[in-house]
Scaffold this active site. Sequence first.
Site, PDB file in Angstrom:
ATOM      1  N   HIS A  14       0.940  -1.196  -0.026  1.00 17.37           N
ATOM      2  CA  HIS A  14      -0.173   0.040   0.095  1.00 17.37           C
ATOM      3  C   HIS A  14       0.809   1.311   0.150  1.00 17.37           C
ATOM      4  O   HIS A  14       2.125   0.995  -0.202  1.00 17.37           O
ATOM      5  CB  HIS A  14      -0.999   0.033   1.196  1.00 17.37           C
ATOM      6  N   ALA A  15       0.357   2.377   0.182  1.00 15.67           N
ATOM      7  CA  ALA A  15       1.118   3.742   0.027  1.00 15.67           C
ATOM      8  C   ALA A  15       2.306   3.637   0.664  1.00 15.67           C
ATOM      9  O   ALA A  15       3.382   4.143   0.092  1.00 15.67           O
ATOM     10  CB  ALA A  15      -0.024   4.626   0.405  1.00 15.67           C
TER      11      ALA A  15
END
Length: 87
Positions: A14-15
Amino acid sequence: MQHEVVIDHLLGLHARPASRLVEVSRNFPCSIYLKVEGKRYSAKSIVNILLAGVKYGDTVTVIAEGEREEEAIEAITAFLASKIDLT
């Protein structure tokens, strides 16, 4: 040069871990890619990494081509195989 690694981040790439991966990748002058399900994504682009949709337990092939490729493979493989909590 290439090496396979199983993603051990509970939430995948994810980010936050994607951002850290970009930081690690940009330390090397070579081209670096993640190969996921037959497609190549630049490891120097957070957008590309997020588009890859890498989840916990996925097997990813890290590919490096050019100057310092061995060092790049080692650094990125170590990062991807780590259990760093980046949630």
